[in-house]
Write an enzyme that holds these catalytic residues in place. Structure first.
Site, PDB file in Angstrom:
ATOM      1  N   ARG A  84     -61.125 -40.764  11.124  1.00 18.00           N
ATOM      2  CA  ARG A  84     -61.817 -42.043  11.094  1.00 18.00           C
ATOM      3  C   ARG A  84     -63.307 -42.290  11.762  1.00 18.00           C
ATOM      4  O   ARG A  84     -63.569 -43.233  12.545  1.00 18.00           O
ATOM      5  CB  ARG A  84     -60.936 -43.193  11.767  1.00 18.00           C
ATOM      6  CG  ARG A  84     -59.469 -43.410  10.986  1.00 18.00           C
ATOM      7  CD  ARG A  84     -59.844 -44.620  10.163  1.00 18.00           C
ATOM      8  NE  ARG A  84     -58.396 -44.854   9.433  1.00 18.00           N
ATOM      9  CZ  ARG A  84     -57.635 -45.911   9.614  1.00 18.00           C
ATOM     10  NH1 ARG A  84     -58.225 -47.038  10.405  1.00 18.00           N
ATOM     11  NH2 ARG A  84     -56.721 -46.283   8.856  1.00 18.00           N
ATOM     12  N   ARG A 130     -65.625 -48.726  12.306  1.00 10.96           N
ATOM     13  CA  ARG A 130     -66.031 -49.760  12.981  1.00 10.96           C
ATOM     14  C   ARG A 130     -66.656 -49.466  14.437  1.00 10.96           C
ATOM     15  O   ARG A 130     -67.319 -50.410  14.719  1.00 10.96           O
ATOM     16  CB  ARG A 130     -64.964 -50.875  13.179  1.00 10.96           C
ATOM     17  CG  ARG A 130     -64.588 -51.579  11.691  1.00 10.96           C
ATOM     18  CD  ARG A 130     -63.566 -52.338  11.725  1.00 10.96           C
ATOM     19  NE  ARG A 130     -62.408 -51.729  12.005  1.00 10.96           N
ATOM     20  CZ  ARG A 130     -61.035 -52.271  12.087  1.00 10.96           C
ATOM     21  NH1 ARG A 130     -61.066 -53.647  12.105  1.00 10.96           N
ATOM     22  NH2 ARG A 130     -60.161 -51.460  12.096  1.00 10.96           N
ATOM     23  N   ARG A 148     -71.040 -53.001   6.699  1.00  8.80           N
ATOM     24  CA  ARG A 148     -69.893 -53.982   6.421  1.00  8.80           C
ATOM     25  C   ARG A 148     -70.474 -55.504   6.600  1.00  8.80           C
ATOM     26  O   ARG A 148     -69.597 -56.522   6.035  1.00  8.80           O
ATOM     27  CB  ARG A 148     -68.918 -53.696   7.337  1.00  8.80           C
ATOM     28  CG  ARG A 148     -67.951 -52.339   6.714  1.00  8.80           C
ATOM     29  CD  ARG A 148     -67.086 -52.729   5.687  1.00  8.80           C
ATOM     30  NE  ARG A 148     -65.898 -53.134   6.102  1.00  8.80           N
ATOM     31  CZ  ARG A 148     -65.535 -54.537   5.875  1.00  8.80           C
ATOM     32  NH1 ARG A 148     -66.562 -55.221   5.441  1.00  8.80           N
ATOM     33  NH2 ARG A 148     -64.496 -55.205   6.419  1.00  8.80           N
ATOM     34  N   ASP A 165     -59.771 -44.971   1.172  1.00  4.28           N
ATOM     35  CA  ASP A 165     -58.578 -45.404   1.960  1.00  4.28           C
ATOM     36  C   ASP A 165     -57.299 -44.747   1.381  1.00  4.28           C
ATOM     37  O   ASP A 165     -57.530 -44.368   0.059  1.00  4.28           O
ATOM     38  CB  ASP A 165     -58.068 -46.964   1.859  1.00  4.28           C
ATOM     39  CG  ASP A 165     -57.037 -47.307   3.068  1.00  4.28           C
ATOM     40  OD1 ASP A 165     -57.425 -47.360   4.275  1.00  4.28           O
ATOM     41  OD2 ASP A 165     -55.950 -47.679   2.578  1.00  4.28           O
ATOM     42  N   TYR A 182     -46.189 -48.372   2.653  1.00  6.78           N
ATOM     43  CA  TYR A 182     -46.671 -49.992   2.484  1.00  6.78           C
ATOM     44  C   TYR A 182     -46.329 -50.264   1.309  1.00  6.78           C
ATOM     45  O   TYR A 182     -46.554 -51.710   1.162  1.00  6.78           O
ATOM     46  CB  TYR A 182     -48.389 -49.175   2.296  1.00  6.78           C
ATOM     47  CG  TYR A 182     -48.956 -48.926   3.474  1.00  6.78           C
ATOM     48  CD1 TYR A 182     -49.335 -50.089   4.616  1.00  6.78           C
ATOM     49  CD2 TYR A 182     -49.130 -47.660   4.185  1.00  6.78           C
ATOM     50  CE1 TYR A 182     -49.807 -49.703   5.942  1.00  6.78           C
ATOM     51  CE2 TYR A 182     -49.903 -47.408   5.170  1.00  6.78           C
ATOM     52  CZ  TYR A 182     -50.069 -48.428   6.173  1.00  6.78           C
ATOM     53  OH  TYR A 182     -50.443 -48.013   7.344  1.00  6.78           O
TER      54      TYR A 182
HETATM   55  O1  1CP Z   1     -63.777 -41.699   8.438  1.00  6.36           O
HETATM   56  C1  1CP Z   1     -62.671 -41.857   8.027  1.00  6.36           C
HETATM   57  O2  1CP Z   1     -61.894 -41.250   8.316  1.00  6.36           O
HETATM   58  C2  1CP Z   1     -62.676 -43.048   6.986  1.00  6.36           C
HETATM   59  C3  1CP Z   1     -62.011 -43.040   6.054  1.00  6.36           C
HETATM   60  C4  1CP Z   1     -60.712 -43.692   5.968  1.00  6.36           C
HETATM   61  C5  1CP Z   1     -59.258 -42.796   6.156  1.00  6.36           C
HETATM   62  C6  1CP Z   1     -59.245 -41.373   6.099  1.00  6.36           C
HETATM   63  C7  1CP Z   1     -60.174 -44.886   6.064  1.00  6.36           C
HETATM   64  C8  1CP Z   1     -61.029 -46.042   5.907  1.00  6.36           C
HETATM   65  N1  1CP Z   1     -58.874 -45.064   6.053  1.00  6.36           N
HETATM   66  C9  1CP Z   1     -58.426 -43.870   6.100  1.00  6.36           C
HETATM   67  C10 1CP Z   1     -56.883 -43.383   6.106  1.00  6.36           C
HETATM   68  C11 1CP Z   1     -55.726 -44.495   6.301  1.00  6.36           C
HETATM   69  N2  1CP Z   1     -55.688 -45.867   6.016  1.00  6.36           N
HETATM   70  C12 1CP Z   1     -54.621 -44.238   6.862  1.00  6.36           C
HETATM   71  C13 1CP Z   1     -54.380 -42.974   7.458  1.00  6.36           C
HETATM   72  C14 1CP Z   1     -54.974 -42.531   8.537  1.00  6.36           C
HETATM   73  C15 1CP Z   1     -54.279 -43.083  10.061  1.00  6.36           C
HETATM   74  O3  1CP Z   1     -53.138 -42.822  10.101  1.00  6.36           O
HETATM   75  O4  1CP Z   1     -55.137 -43.627  10.692  1.00  6.36           O
HETATM   76  C16 1CP Z   1     -53.813 -45.336   7.109  1.00  6.36           C
HETATM   77  C17 1CP Z   1     -52.504 -45.587   7.626  1.00  6.36           C
HETATM   78  C18 1CP Z   1     -54.497 -46.354   6.355  1.00  6.36           C
HETATM   79  C19 1CP Z   1     -54.117 -47.782   6.121  1.00  6.36           C
HETATM   80  C20 1CP Z   1     -55.280 -48.451   6.609  1.00  6.36           C
HETATM   81  N3  1CP Z   1     -56.246 -48.872   5.927  1.00  6.36           N
HETATM   82  C21 1CP Z   1     -55.042 -49.165   7.725  1.00  6.36           C
HETATM   83  C22 1CP Z   1     -53.897 -49.234   8.775  1.00  6.36           C
HETATM   84  C23 1CP Z   1     -53.029 -50.569   8.483  1.00  6.36           C
HETATM   85  C24 1CP Z   1     -51.854 -50.550   9.261  1.00  6.36           C
HETATM   86  O5  1CP Z   1     -51.712 -51.384   9.980  1.00  6.36           O
HETATM   87  O6  1CP Z   1     -50.702 -49.737   9.090  1.00  6.36           O
HETATM   88  C25 1CP Z   1     -56.128 -50.079   8.052  1.00  6.36           C
HETATM   89  C26 1CP Z   1     -56.718 -50.704   9.183  1.00  6.36           C
HETATM   90  C27 1CP Z   1     -56.970 -49.633   6.773  1.00  6.36           C
HETATM   91  C28 1CP Z   1     -58.287 -50.326   6.469  1.00  6.36           C
HETATM   92  C29 1CP Z   1     -59.660 -49.163   6.654  1.00  6.36           C
HETATM   93  N4  1CP Z   1     -59.423 -48.044   6.193  1.00  6.36           N
HETATM   94  C30 1CP Z   1     -60.755 -47.430   6.383  1.00  6.36           C
HETATM   95  C31 1CP Z   1     -61.370 -48.269   7.458  1.00  6.36           C
HETATM   96  C32 1CP Z   1     -62.481 -47.813   7.936  1.00  6.36           C
HETATM   97  C33 1CP Z   1     -60.608 -49.496   7.509  1.00  6.36           C
HETATM   98  C34 1CP Z   1     -60.798 -50.677   8.422  1.00  6.36           C
HETATM   99  C35 1CP Z   1     -61.783 -51.807   7.213  1.00  6.36           C
HETATM  100  C36 1CP Z   1     -62.932 -52.302   7.739  1.00  6.36           C
HETATM  101  O7  1CP Z   1     -63.909 -51.695   7.682  1.00  6.36           O
HETATM  102  O8  1CP Z   1     -62.913 -53.536   8.115  1.00  6.36           O
END
Ligand code: 1CP
Length: 329
Positions: free
Chosen positions: A23, A27, A36, A72, A144
């Site tokens: 990640r 943010r 964003r 994502d 999910y």
């Molecule tokens: O640098 C990077 O890694 C960014 C690319 C990336 C990746 C690899 C994003 C962007 N998401 C992910 C993978 C991801 N998404 C996972 C696997 C990694 C982990 O375990 O952390 C999972 C579980 C998700 C699902 C997801 N998407 C969540 C978690 C939700 C939950 O409560 O279970 C969230 C918050 C997101 C949104 C998201 N995806 C990525 C970002 C930067 C964000 C936040 C959105 C924003 O900018 O507001």
């Protein structure tokens, strides 16, 4: 110049070891928040110029050894017609287990934007930086789909896997074939390595994990032309079983000593395993914990420095610089 990340995955000794952060585009970076403030999350993901830009932000700032493509784990499901919003995590109408196997195939033209992002990033990164594609592992995606969003314990997944393992296996196999196609699209577009995120597989007991999480994860990675990393946080109780996934390297969280991972998965590269909380401390503590990690690895070949899970969004960016410098000095 060789890519340190690829050399480590090949089991070659690399000093200093490669480093990137899960990640790393996100943010905690002011330049990400700036993008964003003008564009929605899904808009960034589906617009290759924007996705490539935020992918590059941590590369410019920290010279990471890996550039993980901004998307994502749910992105390919959206392309298969699963409607969702992000707030900040995915929100969708919960799916019934039996409907998942009937999802349409992933049509390459509906996910072509990710291929384009990979091509743009590959063009822009320094030669020593590996481009990292990724996908969610089938059990995590199913979690999910059945829950309709994030959860602490994903009871609906665990109940479904127990009550109807046959339908679960069919649903998981459907997702596995789609992710295999999605990962090979990224490899063909120029990804040097791909990572499979199995964020929730660690909720399963060893038996269910081995029966229902390992086979579709293996199928997702089968036949790819690039090295692969499998990452299941909170799954230290399944380390030995993870070998069944057939990945090149394995990511581990901070809960286990990294030596356990090297011992349980002989012959594989190991990625991790700093506690993301370390980056919420101070420069001296970060340097001490990096030193401790490297001492425990003891120069074993095949180590990729990373956190044990995604970076916390309240992390000061300067602390990431301290981490990278500590690894390289
Ligand atoms: O640098 C990077 O890694 C960014 C690319 C990336 C990746 C690899 C994003 C962007 N998401 C992910 C993978 C991801 N998404 C996972 C696997 C990694 C982990 O375990 O952390 C999972 C579980 C998700 C699902 C997801 N998407 C969540 C978690 C939700 C939950 O409560 O279970 C969230 C918050 C997101 C949104 C998201 N995806 C990525 C970002 C930067 C964000 C936040 C959105 C924003 O900018 O507001």
């Amino acid at each position: 110049m060789t890519q340190r990340l690829l050399a480590a995955l090949a089991g070659e000794p690399v000093s200093p070891p490669p480093v990137w952060v899960m990640r790393q585009a996100g943010r905690y970076l002011p330049e990400y928040r700036e993008v964003r403030s003008r564009h929605g999350f899904q808009e960034v993901v589906t617009t290759p110029a924007l996705a490539a830009e935020v992918t590059m932000q941590p590369i410019r700032r920290f010279d990471m050894d890996g550039a993980v493509i901004f998307a994502d784990i749910m992105t390919p499901l959206e392309a298969m017609g699963v409607e969702m919003t992000f707030d900040p995590g995915p929100k969708l109408e919960p799916w019934a287990l039996r409907d998942v196997a009937n999802l349409p195939e992933l049509a390459p033209d509906r996910i072509a934007h990710v291929g384009e992002t990979v091509r743009m990033v590959k063009e822009e990164v320094p030669e020593h930086t590996s481009v990292i594609g990724f996908a969610g592992a089938p059990v995590t995606l199913l979690a999910y789909l059945l829950e309709g969003g994030g959860a602490k314990d994903f009871m609906s997944l665990r109940a479904a896997l127990r009550s109807d393992p046959g339908a679960a296996a069919e649903a998981l196999s459907k997702l596995a074939r789609a992710m295999n196609g999605y990962l090979s699209l990224q490899a063909e577009a120029g990804a040097d390595v791909v990572q499979l995120f199995d964020t929730w597989a660690g909720l399963l007991d060893r038996h269910l994990y081995n029966e229902l999480a390992v086979p579709p994860a293996r199928e997702s990675l089968e036949g790819l032309s690039v090295p692969t990393i499998y990452f299941a946080p909170g799954a230290g109780h399944t380390l030995d079983l993870q070998a069944g996934v057939g990945a090149t390297g394995y990511g581990v969280d901070w809960r286990i000593p990294i030596e356990d991972a090297f011992n349980s998965l002989p012959g594989h590269a190991i990625q991790g395993n700093l506690d993301p909380a370390v980056l919420r401390t101070d420069p001296d503590t970060i340097r001490r914990d990096v030193k401790d990690l490297l001492t425990r690895v003891g120069g074993r070949p095949g180590h990729i420095v990373n956190l044990g899970h995604g970076i916390d969004r309240r992390t000061p960016p300067e602390h990431v610089s301290v981490l990278v410098e500590a690894v390289r000095s």
